[in-house]
Write an enzyme that holds these catalytic residues in place. Sequence first.
Site, short mmCIF file in Angstrom:
data_model
loop_
_atom_site.label_atom_id
_atom_site.label_comp_id
_atom_site.label_asym_id
_atom_site.label_seq_id
_atom_site.Cartn_x
_atom_site.Cartn_y
_atom_site.Cartn_z
N TYR A 186 -85.33 32.97 63.75
CA TYR A 186 -85.68 34.25 63.78
C TYR A 186 -84.82 35.05 64.79
CZ TYR A 186 -88.40 38.81 63.96
OH TYR A 186 -88.72 40.15 63.79
N HIS A 240 -81.76 37.82 64.07
CA HIS A 240 -81.73 39.09 64.96
C HIS A 240 -80.44 39.33 65.70
CE1 HIS A 240 -85.42 39.90 62.92
NE2 HIS A 240 -85.32 41.23 63.10
N TYR A 294 -85.08 49.98 69.99
CA TYR A 294 -85.89 48.98 69.22
C TYR A 294 -85.92 47.88 69.74
CZ TYR A 294 -87.50 47.26 64.65
OH TYR A 294 -87.93 46.57 63.76
N TRP A 353 -82.39 42.61 53.60
CA TRP A 353 -82.60 42.04 54.84
C TRP A 353 -84.08 41.53 54.83
CZ3 TRP A 353 -80.46 40.44 59.41
CH2 TRP A 353 -81.33 40.33 60.53
N TRP A 354 -85.00 42.24 54.08
CA TRP A 354 -86.28 41.64 54.08
C TRP A 354 -86.33 40.26 53.12
CZ3 TRP A 354 -89.15 46.46 52.26
CH2 TRP A 354 -89.48 47.56 53.48
#
Length: 97
Positions: free
Chosen positions: A11, A15, A34, A69-70
Amino acid sequence: MQLKPGVVAEYKARHDAIWPELADLLHKSGIRDYSIFLDEETLALFAVLKLTEDNDRDALPDHPVMRKWWDYMAPLMEVEPGNKPKEWPLTPLFYLA
């Protein structure tokens, strides 16, 4: 949001290598500053972001880059139908300006 067990490193790696077109889309949608935090004990993710007044965040689920992306992240997370990450609000208890 919620990670699945054993995927924290992947993960983070995904990112760390965020697609330029996704970063551009988020900025154009009015998302600033963010950050995503991990509770290592529960694998819960906590996202904090600032939105511009004229943000278009609600349109993101319909954008092809966001959907791609999802799909890319779905194997790592708990997701809704359509691979949108499961999210739930947290109750604010304290704020110091």
